[in-house]
Design a protein around this motif. Structure first.
Motif, PDB file in Angstrom:
ATOM      1  N   ASN A  26       0.845  -1.193   0.000  1.00 53.32           N
ATOM      2  CA  ASN A  26       0.000   0.000   0.000  1.00 53.32           C
ATOM      3  C   ASN A  26       0.883   1.246   0.000  1.00 53.32           C
ATOM      4  OD1 ASN A  26       0.643   0.603   2.755  1.00 53.32           O
ATOM      5  ND2 ASN A  26      -0.902  -0.869   3.417  1.00 53.32           N
ATOM      6  N   ILE A  27       0.238   2.385  -0.175  1.00 55.37           N
ATOM      7  CA  ILE A  27       0.973   3.654  -0.248  1.00 55.37           C
ATOM      8  C   ILE A  27       1.791   3.869   1.028  1.00 55.37           C
ATOM      9  CG2 ILE A  27       0.728   6.165  -0.460  1.00 55.37           C
ATOM     10  CD1 ILE A  27      -0.012   4.680  -3.019  1.00 55.37           C
ATOM     11  N   THR A  56       3.259  13.578  -6.836  1.00 54.96           N
ATOM     12  CA  THR A  56       4.403  12.838  -7.378  1.00 54.96           C
ATOM     13  C   THR A  56       4.161  11.344  -7.289  1.00 54.96           C
ATOM     14  OG1 THR A  56       5.900  14.628  -6.757  1.00 54.96           O
ATOM     15  CG2 THR A  56       6.895  12.461  -7.141  1.00 54.96           C
ATOM     16  N   MET A  57       3.659  10.885  -6.150  1.00 52.94           N
ATOM     17  CA  MET A  57       3.371   9.468  -5.950  1.00 52.94           C
ATOM     18  C   MET A  57       2.312   8.994  -6.949  1.00 52.94           C
ATOM     19  SD  MET A  57       3.976   6.691  -4.111  1.00 52.94           S
ATOM     20  CE  MET A  57       4.595   7.162  -2.502  1.00 52.94           C
ATOM     21  N   ASN A  58       1.244   9.738  -7.050  1.00 49.75           N
ATOM     22  CA  ASN A  58       0.137   9.401  -7.931  1.00 49.75           C
ATOM     23  C   ASN A  58       0.607   9.309  -9.384  1.00 49.75           C
ATOM     24  OD1 ASN A  58      -2.385   9.032  -9.024  1.00 49.75           O
ATOM     25  ND2 ASN A  58      -3.332  10.745  -7.976  1.00 49.75           N
ATOM     26  N   ASN A  59       1.364  10.300  -9.837  1.00 49.43           N
ATOM     27  CA  ASN A  59       1.850  10.316 -11.217  1.00 49.43           C
ATOM     28  C   ASN A  59       2.784   9.137 -11.501  1.00 49.43           C
ATOM     29  OD1 ASN A  59       0.396  12.656 -11.736  1.00 49.43           O
ATOM     30  ND2 ASN A  59       2.151  14.006 -11.443  1.00 49.43           N
ATOM     31  N   ALA A  60       3.667   8.844 -10.567  1.00 46.21           N
ATOM     32  CA  ALA A  60       4.600   7.731 -10.752  1.00 46.21           C
ATOM     33  C   ALA A  60       3.858   6.408 -10.827  1.00 46.21           C
ATOM     34  CB  ALA A  60       5.625   7.702  -9.621  1.00 46.21           C
ATOM     35  N   LEU A  61       2.916   6.196  -9.941  1.00 50.86           N
ATOM     36  CA  LEU A  61       2.187   4.920  -9.928  1.00 50.86           C
ATOM     37  C   LEU A  61       1.346   4.743 -11.187  1.00 50.86           C
ATOM     38  CD1 LEU A  61       1.191   4.742  -6.161  1.00 50.86           C
ATOM     39  CD2 LEU A  61       3.040   3.519  -7.338  1.00 50.86           C
ATOM     40  N   LYS A  98      -8.912   2.839  -6.283  1.00 55.25           N
ATOM     41  CA  LYS A  98      -8.875   4.011  -7.168  1.00 55.25           C
ATOM     42  C   LYS A  98      -8.275   5.247  -6.525  1.00 55.25           C
ATOM     43  CE  LYS A  98     -12.682   2.471  -9.952  1.00 55.25           C
ATOM     44  NZ  LYS A  98     -12.852   2.637 -11.335  1.00 55.25           N
ATOM     45  N   ASP A  99      -8.518   5.444  -5.251  1.00 57.82           N
ATOM     46  CA  ASP A  99      -8.044   6.641  -4.575  1.00 57.82           C
ATOM     47  C   ASP A  99      -6.619   6.414  -4.058  1.00 57.82           C
ATOM     48  OD1 ASP A  99      -7.656   8.986  -3.231  1.00 57.82           O
ATOM     49  OD2 ASP A  99      -9.280   8.702  -1.793  1.00 57.82           O
ATOM     50  N   LEU A 100      -5.648   6.916  -4.793  1.00 57.31           N
ATOM     51  CA  LEU A 100      -4.242   6.724  -4.417  1.00 57.31           C
ATOM     52  C   LEU A 100      -3.754   7.751  -3.394  1.00 57.31           C
ATOM     53  CD1 LEU A 100      -2.643   5.799  -7.848  1.00 57.31           C
ATOM     54  CD2 LEU A 100      -3.115   4.305  -5.913  1.00 57.31           C
ATOM     55  N   LEU A 101      -4.657   8.556  -2.884  1.00 59.89           N
ATOM     56  CA  LEU A 101      -4.259   9.561  -1.901  1.00 59.89           C
ATOM     57  C   LEU A 101      -4.269   9.021  -0.480  1.00 59.89           C
ATOM     58  CD1 LEU A 101      -6.148  12.642  -3.403  1.00 59.89           C
ATOM     59  CD2 LEU A 101      -3.776  11.926  -3.785  1.00 59.89           C
TER      60      LEU A 101
END
Length: 185
Positions: free
Chosen positions: A112-113, A134-139, A153-156
């Motif tokens: 997980n994140i 940055t995390m969201n874009n990379a993943l 869906k929610d990577l935050l």
């Protein structure tokens, strides 16, 4: 001799579609439900793919044990140049893959994140966590290249889950990890 001699028209159409997909995402994984059929199609038509892609300067690297097919350009063209944080996150994912695979011995490796952020902080690269954009874009980039699958869906959120595909073993090899480790030391 015709490369497609004896191939049905529907197989020719599938060949064209799979070739284009392979050239755009680089990795085909049996483990990923979205590319599983392409994996088996390439394996059935392997000589045709190898001859066709060979003319274009590509090689198919096939790891049947992990169920991964990688397209490699022999001329060193068409490489993706990652940003620094993308590279760091990819290396962290590879390290987490190894750790989880060893401790759990499961077929699917899920992180997980929060795991990624925790590993990042433990490596002491920076004092604060990787920012969410940055995390969201990379993943999302790694998902596009079939290295990971996004389960939530929610990577935050810290508990958002990501499946690490075996293709990560071919994208980031042990030598790459050692080289970066030496650089950090």
């Amino acid at each position: 001799m015709d490369l497609f001699e004896g191939m049905l028209q529907k197989d020719r159409d599938e060949f064209r579609r799979v070739c284009n997909k392979l050239m755009s995402i680089c990795f085909i994984c049996k483990q990923n439900a979205d590319t599983k059929s392409e994996f088996y199609f390439i394996m059935r038509q392997r000589p045709v793919f190898e001859r066709y892609l060979g003319v274009l300067g590509y090689t198919l690297e096939i790891n049947e044990e992990y169920g991964v097919i990688q397209l490699v350009n022999r001329e060193n063209y068409n490489h993706l140049h990652l940003k620094l944080y993308d590279s760091i996150i990819l290396l962290i994912l590879r390290i987490l893959y190894d750790e989880k695979k060893r401790e759990l011995s499961l077929t699917d490796v899920v992180v997980n994140i929060g795991d990624i952020q925790e590993k990042y902080l433990s490596l002491k690269i920076r004092e604060k966590q990787i920012d969410k954009t940055t995390m969201n874009n990379a993943l999302r980039l790694f998902r596009r290249y079939n290295l990971i699958g996004i389960l939530d869906k929610d990577l935050l959120k810290e508990e958002s889950r990501i499946i690490l595909y075996d293709s990560i073993l071919m994208a980031v090899r042990v030598e790459d990890i050692k080289r970066v480790s030496d650089m950090l030391a």
